[in-house]
Design an enzyme around this catalytic site. Structure first.
Site, PDB file in Angstrom:
ATOM      1  N   GLU A 128       0.821  -1.202   0.000  1.00 53.26           N
ATOM      2  CA  GLU A 128       0.000   0.000   0.000  1.00 53.26           C
ATOM      3  C   GLU A 128       0.857   1.254   0.000  1.00 53.26           C
ATOM      4  O   GLU A 128       1.977   1.272   0.501  1.00 53.26           O
ATOM      5  CB  GLU A 128      -0.931   0.015   1.219  1.00 53.26           C
ATOM      6  CG  GLU A 128      -2.046  -1.013   1.094  1.00 53.26           C
ATOM      7  CD  GLU A 128      -2.993  -0.993   2.278  1.00 53.26           C
ATOM      8  OE1 GLU A 128      -4.125  -1.480   2.119  1.00 53.26           O
ATOM      9  OE2 GLU A 128      -2.606  -0.494   3.357  1.00 53.26           O
ATOM     10  N   CYS A 141       3.371   8.373   1.559  1.00 54.23           N
ATOM     11  CA  CYS A 141       3.925   7.357   2.456  1.00 54.23           C
ATOM     12  C   CYS A 141       4.202   6.096   1.638  1.00 54.23           C
ATOM     13  O   CYS A 141       3.274   5.484   1.089  1.00 54.23           O
ATOM     14  CB  CYS A 141       2.932   7.070   3.583  1.00 54.23           C
ATOM     15  SG  CYS A 141       3.509   5.858   4.790  1.00 54.23           S
ATOM     16  N   CYS A 148       6.915  -7.416   6.560  1.00 46.97           N
ATOM     17  CA  CYS A 148       7.943  -6.715   7.333  1.00 46.97           C
ATOM     18  C   CYS A 148       8.913  -7.718   7.930  1.00 46.97           C
ATOM     19  O   CYS A 148       8.525  -8.814   8.345  1.00 46.97           O
ATOM     20  CB  CYS A 148       7.305  -5.885   8.450  1.00 46.97           C
ATOM     21  SG  CYS A 148       8.495  -4.842   9.336  1.00 46.97           S
ATOM     22  N   CYS A 152       7.238  -6.100  15.704  1.00 39.65           N
ATOM     23  CA  CYS A 152       6.899  -5.209  16.816  1.00 39.65           C
ATOM     24  C   CYS A 152       5.510  -5.565  17.327  1.00 39.65           C
ATOM     25  O   CYS A 152       4.561  -5.690  16.548  1.00 39.65           O
ATOM     26  CB  CYS A 152       6.961  -3.762  16.362  1.00 39.65           C
ATOM     27  SG  CYS A 152       8.608  -3.274  15.789  1.00 39.65           S
ATOM     28  N   CYS A 155       2.313  -3.487  16.443  1.00 36.87           N
ATOM     29  CA  CYS A 155       2.176  -3.113  15.031  1.00 36.87           C
ATOM     30  C   CYS A 155       1.498  -4.227  14.242  1.00 36.87           C
ATOM     31  O   CYS A 155       1.969  -5.370  14.240  1.00 36.87           O
ATOM     32  CB  CYS A 155       3.560  -2.829  14.450  1.00 36.87           C
ATOM     33  SG  CYS A 155       3.553  -2.476  12.689  1.00 36.87           S
ATOM     34  N   GLY A 213       7.038  -2.439   5.987  1.00 36.14           N
ATOM     35  CA  GLY A 213       8.419  -2.868   5.928  1.00 36.14           C
ATOM     36  C   GLY A 213       9.375  -2.020   6.757  1.00 36.14           C
ATOM     37  O   GLY A 213       9.054  -0.917   7.195  1.00 36.14           O
ATOM     38  N   GLU A 214      10.564  -2.567   6.966  1.00 33.50           N
ATOM     39  CA  GLU A 214      11.670  -1.880   7.639  1.00 33.50           C
ATOM     40  C   GLU A 214      12.670  -1.443   6.574  1.00 33.50           C
ATOM     41  O   GLU A 214      13.399  -2.276   6.007  1.00 33.50           O
ATOM     42  CB  GLU A 214      12.334  -2.804   8.656  1.00 33.50           C
ATOM     43  CG  GLU A 214      13.690  -2.354   9.183  1.00 33.50           C
ATOM     44  CD  GLU A 214      13.728  -0.936   9.716  1.00 33.50           C
ATOM     45  OE1 GLU A 214      14.466  -0.115   9.139  1.00 33.50           O
ATOM     46  OE2 GLU A 214      13.028  -0.648  10.715  1.00 33.50           O
ATOM     47  N   SER A 245      12.092   6.208   8.060  1.00 34.19           N
ATOM     48  CA  SER A 245      11.775   5.740   9.412  1.00 34.19           C
ATOM     49  C   SER A 245      12.338   4.343   9.636  1.00 34.19           C
ATOM     50  O   SER A 245      12.197   3.465   8.785  1.00 34.19           O
ATOM     51  CB  SER A 245      10.253   5.722   9.612  1.00 34.19           C
ATOM     52  OG  SER A 245       9.921   5.221  10.890  1.00 34.19           O
ATOM     53  N   SER A 267      11.680   4.764  15.479  1.00 39.01           N
ATOM     54  CA  SER A 267      10.581   4.225  16.279  1.00 39.01           C
ATOM     55  C   SER A 267      11.129   3.812  17.637  1.00 39.01           C
ATOM     56  O   SER A 267      11.708   2.738  17.777  1.00 39.01           O
ATOM     57  CB  SER A 267       9.947   3.020  15.556  1.00 39.01           C
ATOM     58  OG  SER A 267       9.373   3.424  14.332  1.00 39.01           O
ATOM     59  N   LEU A 268      10.927   4.656  18.645  1.00 38.10           N
ATOM     60  CA  LEU A 268      11.507   4.410  19.960  1.00 38.10           C
ATOM     61  C   LEU A 268      10.532   3.666  20.877  1.00 38.10           C
ATOM     62  O   LEU A 268      10.790   2.547  21.305  1.00 38.10           O
ATOM     63  CB  LEU A 268      11.938   5.730  20.590  1.00 38.10           C
ATOM     64  CG  LEU A 268      12.733   5.638  21.886  1.00 38.10           C
ATOM     65  CD1 LEU A 268      14.018   4.840  21.691  1.00 38.10           C
ATOM     66  CD2 LEU A 268      13.039   7.035  22.424  1.00 38.10           C
ATOM     67  N   HIS A 269       9.431   4.322  21.252  1.00 43.16           N
ATOM     68  CA  HIS A 269       8.278   3.705  21.923  1.00 43.16           C
ATOM     69  C   HIS A 269       8.485   3.271  23.370  1.00 43.16           C
ATOM     70  O   HIS A 269       7.527   2.869  24.029  1.00 43.16           O
ATOM     71  CB  HIS A 269       7.746   2.513  21.109  1.00 43.16           C
ATOM     72  CG  HIS A 269       7.503   2.826  19.681  1.00 43.16           C
ATOM     73  ND1 HIS A 269       6.747   3.906  19.275  1.00 43.16           N
ATOM     74  CD2 HIS A 269       7.918   2.207  18.541  1.00 43.16           C
ATOM     75  CE1 HIS A 269       6.717   3.938  17.941  1.00 43.16           C
ATOM     76  NE2 HIS A 269       7.420   2.929  17.478  1.00 43.16           N
ATOM     77  N   ASN A 344      -3.810   2.880  17.793  1.00 44.94           N
ATOM     78  CA  ASN A 344      -5.091   2.479  17.208  1.00 44.94           C
ATOM     79  C   ASN A 344      -5.241   0.971  17.365  1.00 44.94           C
ATOM     80  O   ASN A 344      -4.575   0.208  16.666  1.00 44.94           O
ATOM     81  CB  ASN A 344      -5.154   2.857  15.723  1.00 44.94           C
ATOM     82  CG  ASN A 344      -6.525   2.577  15.151  1.00 44.94           C
ATOM     83  OD1 ASN A 344      -7.532   2.695  15.834  1.00 44.94           O
ATOM     84  ND2 ASN A 344      -6.565   2.207  13.888  1.00 44.94           N
ATOM     85  N   CYS A 387       0.204   4.469  12.490  1.00 44.54           N
ATOM     86  CA  CYS A 387       1.603   4.082  12.374  1.00 44.54           C
ATOM     87  C   CYS A 387       1.721   2.566  12.456  1.00 44.54           C
ATOM     88  O   CYS A 387       1.318   1.944  13.426  1.00 44.54           O
ATOM     89  CB  CYS A 387       2.409   4.722  13.497  1.00 44.54           C
ATOM     90  SG  CYS A 387       4.121   4.207  13.551  1.00 44.54           S
TER      91      CYS A 387
END
Length: 412
Positions: A128, A141, A148, A152, A155, A213-214, A245, A267-269, A344, A387
């Site tokens: 997408e 985006c 991926c 995570c 995610c 993906g990463e 990212s 992406s810390l989180h 979300n 995200c």
């Protein structure tokens, strides 16, 4: 090229990284979209274009493809009919195939794109691409993988298998598709009723590598694609308007700054290794200290080129005032912006979104310490995150997803 694994050979549950299940197999007539100038010259040399002509022919193709938006060689009127015919015998200018498009009331557009699978008889691959317009900018985006590499825990994309990496052509092709669909070429016009930037000029102004993906596990293809996108004689999107990212692939962070030179988002989180090991299992390989050390070495880092740290807000998990203060402490002295992303929930997730009041308190601590922390109050509770939510499905983007993507797209 990535090794091919059967479905039973995919990474075991709990593994930090997944192995690709398939590989890209080039079609008999490859597309020239996404090739670097040297690679394009090599392609022309392979079909007999004399060396003395290659630079000129590369420039012709580059201009028609990335300035004029040509979709066939017939459009290249500055090239002889004979040579256009030779090009068409060996190459195409194909982009990914659009199989579904959803348009929201605020102008956000999501395209489901079909890519060839390894075996023609098997199900094709799908990714997408999302277009997020505002009055003064519009952000695209992009995805870098089918599925991926990572898992995570918060995610949804991370629950998918890693099918394969995208090629540079498939990444650049997403930009071409967007500009095709928006009429964002000389002489083109947007679809009737489309919401696009109102201040004139280009309809795609910013790029974020934040889709499926990463990106740093597909480094070479992402690098080559972003350099094509940033080329000043073609698509010409400034590196200052491109944000890559990553979840923290430490060995490639400094390399990305040196070889790509785009803006960086991380992406810390979490503020401690124990929690981040759960949320972002890659942390077991590259912990927070190691990750932040790499960030501090990012080439060109300054107050004018800050790193964006993404922090998804999870109720009673990482959203305490103590967490906010620890986050500020971790980033002390590091030119940074902090994106607070309300979570979300998705089917099967064990997490909940932080209460809005708590998000505001958290943001206040971060902001008071001198860091931009864009949770924009006019969007209120609708900013509930997308995200990491992109997946190969054709359902319409919800208001929550749209607003979260818009928040993610905000760049300086």
């Amino acid at each position: 090229m990535n090794a091919v694994l059967s479905h039973t050979e995919a990474a075991a549950p709990g593994a930090i990284e997944k192995e690709p299940l398939e590989r890209f197999v080039a079609p008999e007539k490859p597309s020239l979209v996404g090739l670097s100038r040297p690679a394009l010259a090599q392609a022309l040399a392979a079909i007999g274009v004399p060396q003395r002509e290659q630079k000129m022919r590369v420039q012709h193709i580059w201009h028609w493809l990335y300035v004029r938006g040509a979709q066939s060689f017939d459009a290249m009127t500055s090239v002889s009919k004979e040579l256009r015919s030779v090009f068409a015998q060996h190459f195409t200018l194909d982009r990914p195939q659009v199989v579904a498009e959803q348009v929201s009331s605020d102008g956000t557009r999501k395209w489901l794109l079909r890519l060839p699978g390894e075996t023609a008889s098997e199900r094709p691959h799908e990714v997408e691409c999302v277009y997020i317009p505002d009055a003064d900018r519009a952000t695209l985006c992009l995805s870098s993988q089918v599925g991926c590499t990572l898992s995570c825990s918060f995610c949804h994309t991370g629950t998918q298998r890693l099918v394969r990496n995208l090629t540079s052509g498939e990444i650049v092709g997403q930009v071409m598709v967007a500009r095709d669909r928006l009429g964002d070429w000389p002489g083109g016009t947007p679809p009737q009723g489309a919401l696009v930037p109102t201040q004139g000029g280009r309809l795609v102004t910013n790029i974020v590598m934040m889709g499926m993906g990463e990106p740093l596990y597909n480094f070479e293809a992402v690098r080559d694609a972003l350099l094509v996108i940033a080329d000043g004689e073609g698509l010409s999107i400034s590196k200052r308007r491109i944000t890559l990212s990553t979840s923290g692939v430490v060995p490639n962070i400094v390399r990305a700054g040196e070889e790509i030179g785009s803006m960086l988002a991380v992406s810390l989180h979490a503020v401690g290794d124990e929690l981040r090991n759960e949320l972002v299992p890659l942390n077991k390989k590259y912990n927070i200290k190691t990750l932040l050390a790499a960030c501090r070495q990012y080439p060109g880092l300054s107050n004018a080129r800050r790193i964006t740290f993404e922090y998804v807000m999870l109720k009673d998990i990482n959203d305490s005032i103590a967490d906010a203060k620890a986050l500020v402490g971790l980033l002390k002295g590091l030119p940074a912006k902090i994106n607070l992303i309300p979570f979300n929930p998705w089917l099967g997730s064990r997490y909940e979104c932080s209460d809005w009041e708590q998000i505001e308190k958290f943001s206040s601590v971060v902001f008071s310490a001198g860091y931009a922390s864009p949770v924009r109050t006019p969007r209120g509770r609708d900013i509930l995150a997308a995200c990491g939510q992109l997946k190969s499905a054709t359902e319409k983007l919800s208001i929550r997803e749209r607003m979260a993507l818009r928040a993610m797209a905000m760049t300086d």
